[in-house]
Write a protein that holds these residues in place. Structure first.
Motif, PDB file in Angstrom:
ATOM      1  N   SER A   1      -4.890  -3.846  11.147  1.00 17.32           N
ATOM      2  CA  SER A   1      -4.364  -2.742  10.496  1.00 17.32           C
ATOM      3  C   SER A   1      -5.647  -1.702   9.951  1.00 17.32           C
ATOM      4  CB  SER A   1      -4.256  -2.837   9.123  1.00 17.32           C
ATOM      5  OG  SER A   1      -5.226  -3.550   7.873  1.00 17.32           O
ATOM      6  N   ASP A  30      -3.367  -9.242   9.327  1.00 15.34           N
ATOM      7  CA  ASP A  30      -3.379  -8.257   8.782  1.00 15.34           C
ATOM      8  C   ASP A  30      -4.287  -6.535   8.747  1.00 15.34           C
ATOM      9  OD1 ASP A  30      -0.244  -8.238   9.226  1.00 15.34           O
ATOM     10  OD2 ASP A  30      -0.528  -9.025   7.369  1.00 15.34           O
ATOM     11  N   ILE A  79      -0.514  -2.121   4.396  1.00 20.76           N
ATOM     12  CA  ILE A  79      -0.971  -3.254   4.944  1.00 20.76           C
ATOM     13  C   ILE A  79      -2.593  -3.668   4.350  1.00 20.76           C
ATOM     14  CG2 ILE A  79      -0.690  -4.978   7.350  1.00 20.76           C
ATOM     15  CD1 ILE A  79       0.641  -2.802   7.860  1.00 20.76           C
ATOM     16  N   SER A 121       2.977  -6.537   5.101  1.00 18.76           N
ATOM     17  CA  SER A 121       2.067  -7.361   6.330  1.00 18.76           C
ATOM     18  C   SER A 121       3.057  -6.212   7.462  1.00 18.76           C
ATOM     19  CB  SER A 121       2.267  -8.128   6.249  1.00 18.76           C
ATOM     20  OG  SER A 121       2.363  -9.441   7.432  1.00 18.76           O
TER      21      SER A 121
END
Length: 276
Positions: free
Chosen positions: A86, A82, A172, A178
């Motif tokens: 991100s 994640d 995130i 998430s």
């Protein structure tokens, strides 16, 4: 379940290490006794013992491979994935985000962002950030107009393409959310979940989830929350990949977009209770 699973894994490993230590200690004592009396050679003892131990370890790893993989991904690798995805998305999409900030400022008549408190993992409240899809129009008495009136064409476009969700990349990156997980709902809904439905809060909420990829707003609250629970109980890397792909398909088809008339969970549960 994850906390319980961690404790169970720790307990099992402690017992396993203790048992192995006792067996090794006893084996050393017996080997010393037998070797001293010429009943065996030390190199044979070492090779046979090593082979037996490797066989036991191999069997244990094989037996628990599927469970351990799921546990390791859900607790460790998912968060790492994640974070890096991100971060990359924030860099790559920065021109688009900047353009949407400018457009939002123009079409919404001011602040293009919308923030709201939402319950996250373990029901810990955090501030969700989205692009504003409703303007601040008010009636002559200064009261804010209904949602369906304030949802202008630009807001409908944002919701239809799910672009209003893009700022959640920051959530995130911070660790509040998430990429894949049950969607973070309103704080006021917390008293209306059943015991089983609260399982959805054992993981971080997601930018998209299983329910959003399989019906979105075309399913009832009971069905949606049941899908959230199913996701938590079947959380694997492959499940996340499938949800991500299905979400892209749903967004491209612009299916079941939430624009108006969606009944709130608390209202839904109270109505259901009164109908009994």
């Amino acid at each position: 379940p994850f906390g319980f699973l961690v404790m169970r894994v720790i307990e099992i490993r402690i017992l396993l290490v203790t048992a192995i230590a006792a067996i090794v200690s006893s084996s050393i004592e017996i080997t010393q006794y037998l070797t001293a009396r010429g009943f065996c050679e030390i190199d044979d003892v070492i090779s046979n013992t090593a082979g037996a131990m490797l066989g036991c370890v191999g069997f244990i790893l094989w037996k628990n491979m599927k469970k351990e993989k799921r546990f390791m991904y859900a607790v460790f690798f998912k968060r790492i994935l994640d974070f890096f995805l991100s971060l990359c998305a924030l860099i790559v999409l920065s021109p688009l985000l900047l353009m949407l900030i400018v457009l939002g400022t123009v079409f919404m008549g001011g602040n293009p962002f919308f923030t709201q408190e939402r319950p996250g993992k373990d029901e810990k409240v955090f501030k969700l950030i989205k692009f504003r899809s409703m303007d601040n129009r008010k009636d002559k008495n200064g009261k804010v107009l209904p949602d369906e009136v304030r949802l202008n064409k630009y807001g409908r476009f944002l919701r239809g393409t799910s672009l209003d969700e893009l700022p959640e990349i920051v959530n995130i990156l911070k660790g509040d959310m998430s990429i894949i997980g049950p969607r973070p709902l309103l704080v006021r809904y917390l008293p209306y979940y059943t015991k089983e439905e609260r399982i959805r809060h054992l993981v971080r909420p997601g930018l998209t989830g299983y329910a959003q990829a399989h019906g979105r707003n075309a399913v009832t609250w009971d069905e949606k929350l049941a899908m959230d629970v199913w996701y938590v109980n079947h959380l694997t890397f492959l499940t996340d990949v499938k949800v991500f792909i299905d979400t892209i398909i749903v967004v491209l088809k612009r299916e079941s977009v939430e624009v108006e008339g969606v009944e709130a969970l608390d209202v839904y549960r109270i109505r259901k209770e009164n109908e009994k």
